[in-house]
Write a protein that holds these residues in place. Structure first.
Motif, short mmCIF file in Angstrom:
data_model
loop_
_atom_site.label_atom_id
_atom_site.label_comp_id
_atom_site.label_asym_id
_atom_site.label_seq_id
_atom_site.Cartn_x
_atom_site.Cartn_y
_atom_site.Cartn_z
N ARG B 55 -7.00 4.74 -15.54
CA ARG B 55 -7.01 5.38 -14.24
C ARG B 55 -8.25 5.39 -13.62
NH1 ARG B 55 -2.66 8.33 -13.60
NH2 ARG B 55 -3.80 9.40 -11.87
N SER B 56 -9.22 4.72 -14.26
CA SER B 56 -10.40 4.33 -13.52
C SER B 56 -10.66 3.02 -13.19
CB SER B 56 -11.61 5.36 -14.29
OG SER B 56 -12.81 5.06 -13.58
N ALA B 57 -10.73 2.47 -12.08
CA ALA B 57 -11.07 1.07 -11.82
C ALA B 57 -10.99 0.88 -10.30
CB ALA B 57 -9.81 0.16 -12.46
N ASP B 58 -11.58 -0.48 -10.07
CA ASP B 58 -11.65 -0.87 -8.54
C ASP B 58 -10.69 -2.00 -8.64
OD1 ASP B 58 -12.17 -1.39 -6.11
OD2 ASP B 58 -14.29 -1.98 -6.42
N VAL B 59 -9.58 -1.84 -7.85
CA VAL B 59 -8.44 -2.59 -7.97
C VAL B 59 -8.06 -2.99 -6.48
CG1 VAL B 59 -6.07 -3.30 -8.40
CG2 VAL B 59 -7.48 -1.63 -9.84
N SER B 60 -8.57 -4.50 -5.99
CA SER B 60 -8.20 -5.03 -4.80
C SER B 60 -7.21 -6.22 -4.99
CB SER B 60 -9.63 -5.22 -4.16
OG SER B 60 -10.44 -4.05 -4.05
N LEU B 61 -6.48 -6.26 -3.97
CA LEU B 61 -5.59 -7.58 -3.79
C LEU B 61 -5.73 -8.14 -2.62
CD1 LEU B 61 -3.16 -9.28 -5.17
CD2 LEU B 61 -1.60 -7.59 -3.99
N VAL B 68 -6.11 -5.32 0.12
CA VAL B 68 -5.26 -4.01 -0.12
C VAL B 68 -5.90 -3.61 -1.13
CG1 VAL B 68 -2.95 -3.31 -0.52
CG2 VAL B 68 -3.25 -5.57 0.88
N ARG B 69 -6.39 -2.13 -0.91
CA ARG B 69 -6.90 -1.31 -2.29
C ARG B 69 -5.86 -0.82 -2.80
NH1 ARG B 69 -12.53 -1.07 -2.13
NH2 ARG B 69 -13.52 -1.50 -0.29
N TYR B 70 -6.17 -0.54 -4.16
CA TYR B 70 -5.14 0.19 -4.98
C TYR B 70 -5.74 1.37 -5.54
CZ TYR B 70 -1.52 -3.45 -4.94
OH TYR B 70 -0.51 -4.53 -4.82
N ARG B 71 -4.56 2.51 -5.60
CA ARG B 71 -5.15 3.74 -6.46
C ARG B 71 -3.96 4.03 -7.48
NH1 ARG B 71 -1.49 6.89 -4.76
NH2 ARG B 71 -0.40 6.48 -2.76
#
Lengths: 876, 284
Positions: B55-61, B68-71
């Motif tokens: 649940r804790s991460a920096d996710v980008s595509l 595109v940022r992810y949550r």
């Protein structure tokens, strides 16, 4: 222990060279001799000590002579001349830092050469120890049983010849151009015969490189085989650093390297698959050989083409004295051996073996059912080997041998799928069945000619034709609409010639040089048709082939600057046409005898190359199921190169007691490792047998291993005790910058073999223990799930981040053997009973992991339980 | 005896105790003509533990140069785009980057073209055929316990011939097609499995005239030779992807023995572009 790379190897040679130069320079020191009417030997000893030189002389020359001398200076010849003043003797420098005394006239030398034979059989005795007690020089006989002291004072010389298992021969020989012929009488193994020698060079003459096993076959015959009978490769398992890849099957693993890195030679010709019965027993019957030499790790320049070890086995020439016949039967096979003189100058040996389980259960079984339908089921399996040799000696200086060796397996099955122990339930015509027709064959013809050109020149020429063939055919029909037919074959042929020459240049230098050329041919083909259902088929049809020439030349010098020290330097150059590739392989070993029997130290550093790789398809069950493929180096795959360093210490502190300990480190690059270690055969149709396709399943990698070996043997007239312990580490890594070292599948950190054998008398027997670390395995450490993008349920995977991160439980086994010898019906008989795994310990030999919802279960495969074995042997 | 004791001690020290690293596991399938998809981000877990979603991460595509940022979504381990974005076109290059604590995970790929029309022809024999359902050659792991079971029975080998159009010619690297036949009731037998072909992974020659074809085989067991084929539903799944997907799909079939080949750097799992088509057929 650090493992030297190429630069370190060069540095090592540079250091050794510097050391030799430095020692030589030390001779130019100031000398102060001031003696008055002292015994001449004492005066000479002073010169030896101050000048760091060795003075060799016969006792009779100096006996009763005295010396008076006063000398100051830095000339060793002048100092010796001073000491020898009035004695009528002169000193001649025979080698660096070595002087020989002789009568005061021009020094004339003559050779003293000869052959050592087994008095019972008339066969040459390689490795026998020939010593001149005065002035204390010794050497070991060559593979032809030849020895030569190149430059001796003309006249008579006392000679002592010894060999383990034979009575010591003391005789007096006269120098002359032609060879002498010495015969040793066999006797029960009594190592006192050997250890009574007092020559300072005793150990230093026999095994010049660490790791060499040079023992007579008669001694190997005392070592039990796991499944009974006579098995040369099984006997080698009792040595430290040698194991099998599996419990009782698989190739030999020498110092943690793969079985494909071992070179097996029979009469100078390579054997590619020396195994029967899916590697259960070897094709080498101990009794049909007269000598084996096993080089573990470091081998002389005359050998090449493999990274790890060389087994150089010599078939028996056949007795030259009287005929002998041996017949034997064990639970695995029946065998025979016949050897006899043909004429006064020729002899032959013929040996054969065949398994007979197919004779017991029958090869073909006609069956029928009530409807009148008939069929013939087949349950044929047997292995066989033949070895034959004819030896001719047209004159006293020449020997010609022709050897033939054939070993093979034949499997022929046609059976239904519902096999069971209730034979009547499946002995009927079947629609759903499988047929397997598989055969493997090694065949070789080797011709060898040896000639003594002069007392100090010996020539050997060898030519051979070796063929390895494997055929795997199958028909499987599991349903009325599905079947597969396949035919896979592998062919390998080596045709080669080699010439080796030995020159006994002086008492200090023995030169050896040779060259060889071999043409290697590799062919394979597969034709398969898989019918999944009507109209749905896969067809595979491929042929591959390639040829390569390998040319090698080498030179080697065995230098003995002083009686306690041996230096063996060699260089081998090999050109392989596949790339093409050219490789230089330097070899250097040194041996120093601090004490003739109590402390001998050996060290070696060497580079080896291997130009062929063994690969197998890792996908399909249709091909490469049993046989594997050899692939020559080419533009697609480089040769493998390996460096090795070894250090060993040997001691014979008491009667019959031998202690050996050694360290080794080796590293190799260019070895092939699986690209996907988890890929295993899982289907019928694979990617095919094209060489490039097979190679694509591998990546170039590195391997390294290091270890400590310790062996203690106590060999008494009535019993033999042996303990061999090995500590080792073996690792691999794929050759890229990011990969990590991981444990090799052959990594066995600890291995202990203990043998206690009672011999002599009518009854004999042994108890033995084999104990080692369990084999490596990859243990899953966690689990994760991935969803199916196609809409299926998620799949749980076992997480295995590290290859070979775990280990099976330790392996332990006790075996016992009891033999009874007696005479009857005009023959000598031996009945041998053996129990394999006496306590029926169910060792874990492999393990699988099966997950369920909450945990992962282990499924273990157990090794062989207690197995009784029996062998009856008759000798005429 | 002393030697034995020393060796015993050394042997005990040699035993390896595996440990878990708790590696990051990602799963992302970027499909043509659809918005950036949700992705799964979890860690490896001890046996028996629930799936530990991250649940804790920096996710980008990054898709075609746009980030595109992810949550994290409500569902454990699921991450969704932070803001609505346009659909992804075939041929678009994308790159995934995940930073979670000290772990950094990367993967990239290209979105394949959609799969065109698919046709399936099914053929079934008139009668069930005899087959070995359990053979005595499938020895138990402990090979010396001569439990030699065997059983024959009857089954219908069902052949499904699948046709589809190849991808259009382009400069994109070759595409691969995974084909699957998924009957509602799966049948498996050690020996017969070698003669079934419920799945395939094929290289697609681009720009080829005419449809591509693959024939698969699955089996439906019945109790007797004269028993008719039971009506059942068959799902035909086609998945087009890159070589990364082909390597993954070719190695994901034996989860107990091996992990599938991953294209994720710094982690495990699969993050690739896929085009998927599924057909459902009722076989009577």
């Amino acid at each position: 222990m650090p493992i030297p790379g190429r630069r370190s190897l060069v540095r090592g040679f540079a250091f050794a060279t510097t050391l030799v130069l430095h020692v030589g320079a030390a001779a130019a020191q100031d000398l102060r001799i001031d003696v008055r009417d002292v015994p001449l030997p004492a005066a000479l000893a002073i010169v030896e000590r101050q000048a760091a030189v060795t003075v060799i002389f016969a006792d009779r020359l100096v006996a009763g002579r005295r010396a008076t001398c006063r000398y100051e200076g830095d000339s060793v010849p002048d100092a010796l001349a001073c000491v020898l003043t009035g004695s009528g003797l002169v000193a001649r420098e025979s080698a660096d830092r070595q002087y020989v005394l002789s009568a005061g006239r021009r020094v004339e030398t003559r050779p003293l050469a000869g052959f050592v034979r087994d008095a019972r059989t008339g066969e040459p005795l390689p490795g026998a120890h020939v010593v001149l007690p005065e002035p204390g020089i010794g050497l070991a006989t060559s593979t032809a049983g030849f020895f030569s002291f190149a430059a001796l004072e003309p006249g008579e010389h006392r000679v002592r010849v010894s060999f383990i298992g034979f009575a010591v021969l003391d005789t007096v020989l006269v120098t002359r151009p032609g060879p002498h012929f010495l015969s040793l009488e066999p006797r029960a193994i009594q190592t006192e015969d050997v250890i009574v020698e007092t020559a300072a060079s005793q150990r230093a003459d026999l095994t010049l490189v660490p790791g060499l096993v040079n023992v007579p076959v008669s001694r190997l015959q005392q070592l039990p085989s796991s499944l009974g009978g006579q098995d040369l490769l099984e006997a080698l398992k009792w040595l430290p650093g040698i194991s099998r890849t599996s419990e009782v099957t698989g190739g030999l693993v020498v110092r943690g390297s793969g079985p494909d890195q071992n070179l097996y030679l029979v009469d100078g010709a390579p054997v590619y698959h020396p195994w029967h019965a899916f590697s259960l027993v070897s094709t080498f019957e101990t009794e049909s050989f007269r000598q084996i030499r096993l080089y573990r790790g470091s081998f002389p320049a005359e050998f090449g083409g493999r990274l790890s070890s060389v087994l150089d086995a010599e078939l028996s020439d056949g007795r030259r004295t009287e005929p002998r016949a041996v017949a034997s039967m064990s639970v695995l096979a029946a065998r025979f051996l016949v050897e006899s003189p043909i004429t006064s100058t020729s002899s032959f040996m013929l040996a054969g073996r065949r398994s007979f389980i197919d004779r017991l259960i029958g090869r073909t079984h006609p069956v029928s059912d009530p409807s009148g339908r008939v069929d013939t089921l087949r349950t044929g399996y047997f292995f066989y080997d033949w070895s034959a040799k004819v030896a001719l000696r047209p004159d006293k200086d020449s020997r010609f041998t022709a050897s033939y060796y054939l070993a093979g397996d034949d499997l022929d099955l046609r059976l239904p799928f519902d096999l069971s122990l209730d034979r009547n339930s499946w002995m009927r015509p079947a629609d759903l069945l499988f047929e397997v027709d598989e055969a493997w064959r090694n065949a070789l013809v080797s011709l060898r000619f040896e000639r003594l050109l002069a007392a100090d020149w010996f020539l050997s020429a060898n030519g051979y034709d070796v063929r390895y063939a494997a055929d795997e055919g199958a028909f499987v029909q599991p349903s009325r609409t599905a079947d597969v037919t396949s035919d896979y074959s592998v062919r390998l042929r080596d045709v080669g010639v080699s010439v080796d020459a030995d020159h006994y240049r002086s008492l200090e230098h023995q030169l050896r040089a040779g060259a060889s050329i071999v043409r290697r041919s590799f062919d394979s083909s597969v034709a398969a048709l898989i019918s999944y259902a009507p109209g749905v088929t896969d067809e595979i049809e491929q042929d591959t082939g390639s040829d390569a020439f390998e040319f090698s030349a080498y030179g080697q010098d065995v230098w003995r600057p002083e009686p306690r020290l041996h230096l063996v330097t060699g260089l081998r150059i090999t050109h392989f046409s596949g790339g093409p590739f050219t490789r230089l392989s330097p070899r250097l070993s040194a041996q120093y005898a601090f004490h003739p029997s109590r402390l001998v130290v050996q060290a070696a550093v060497s580079r080896n190359n291997q130009f062929i790789h063994r690969v197998r398809d890792r996908h399909s069950f249709l091909y490469d199921l049993v046989s594997s493929r050899w692939v020559p180096s080419s533009r697609d795959v480089s040769p493998a190169d390996g460096d090795q360093v070894a250090l060993s210490v040997e001691s014979r502190p008491g009667a019959g007691l031998e202690v050996r300990a050694g360290l080794y480190a080796r590293r190799a690059s260019g070895v092939l490792l699986p690209d996907d270690a988890f890929q295993d055969k899982d289907g019928l149709a694979g990617p095919g047998i094209e060489t490039a396709t097979l190679l694509s399943q591998y990546v170039s990698g590195e391997e390294r291993s290091r270890g400590f070996e310790w062996e203690t043997t106590l060999d008494r007239p009535d019993w033999l005790a042996s303990i061999a312990y090995t500590w080792s580490e073996a690792e691999n890594r794929q050759r890229d910058a990011t990969s990590r070292w991981y444990r090799s599948r052959y990594d066995v950190p600890h291995a202990l073999d203990v043998l206690l054998r009672r011999k002599g008398g009518a009854f004999s027997g042994s108890v033995s223990l084999s104990w080692r670390s369990g084999n490596v395995l990859t243990v899953p450490v966690a689990r994760y799930f991935l969803e199916d993008p196609g809409g299926g349920p998620p799949t749980g995977y076992l997480y295995r981040p590290d290859l070979n991160n775990g280990r099976l439980p330790p392996y332990l086994r006790f075996d016992v053997e009891l033999s009874y010898r007696f005479s009857g019906l005009g023959a000598d008989w031996l009945v041998r009973a053996q129990i394999y795994n006496l306590f029926s310990r169910r060792n874990v030999v492999s393990r699988l992991y099966e997950p369920d919802e909450l945990a992962v279960r282990q499924r273990d495969r157990r090794g062989l339980p207690r197995i009784p074995l029996l062998e009856v042997r008759m000798e005429l | 005896m002393a030697i034995l004791l020393v060796a015993t001690a050394a042997l005990a020290c040699d035993t390896v105790q595996p440990r878990s690293d708790g590696a990051l596991v990602v799963q992302l399938f970027v499909r043509p003509d659809q918005p950036p998809p949700a992705l799964r981000l979890t860690r490896t877990a001890p046996f028996g533990a629930p799936d530990p979603g991250v649940r804790s991460a920096d996710v980008s595509l990054w898709i075609a140069g746009r980030r595109v940022r992810y949550r994290p979504a409500d569902s454990v381990g699921t991450w969704v785009p932070d803001t609505p974005t346009d659909t992804v076109r075939a041929g678009a290059y994308f790159r995934l980057e995940v930073v979670s604590g000290a772990d950094r995970l990367e993967a990239d790929g290209i979105v394949p073209p959609a799969i065109g029309p698919v046709s399936v022809d099914v053929s079934v024999p008139d009668h069930a055929v005899e087959a070995v359902l359990l053979d005595s050659l499938s020895l138990p792991l402990d090979s010396l316990r001569f439990e030699l079971p065997s059983r024959t029975g009857f089954l219908y080998p069902v052949v499904a011939r699948v046709r589809w159009n190849p991808p259009p010619a382009s400069s994109i690297p070759e595409w691969w097609m995974e084909t699957r036949l998924v009957p509602v009731r799966r049948f498996s037998s050690t020996l017969i499995d070698y003669f079934l072909r419920p799945e395939g992974v094929l290289r697609e020659p681009s720009g080829k005239d005419g449809p591509l074809e693959w024939s698969g085989v699955y089996a439906v067991p019945v109790a007797a030779a004269d028993e008719p084929l039971p009506p059942h539903e068959l799902r035909v799944v086609l998945v087009r992807g890159s070589g990364d997907w082909a390597a993954f799909a070719s190695s994901d079939g034996d989860p107990d023995r091996r992990e599938p080949v991953s294209n994720v750097r710094g982690g495990i799992g699969i993050a690739t572009g896929l085009a998927i088509d599924t057909l459902r057929i009722v076989i009577r």
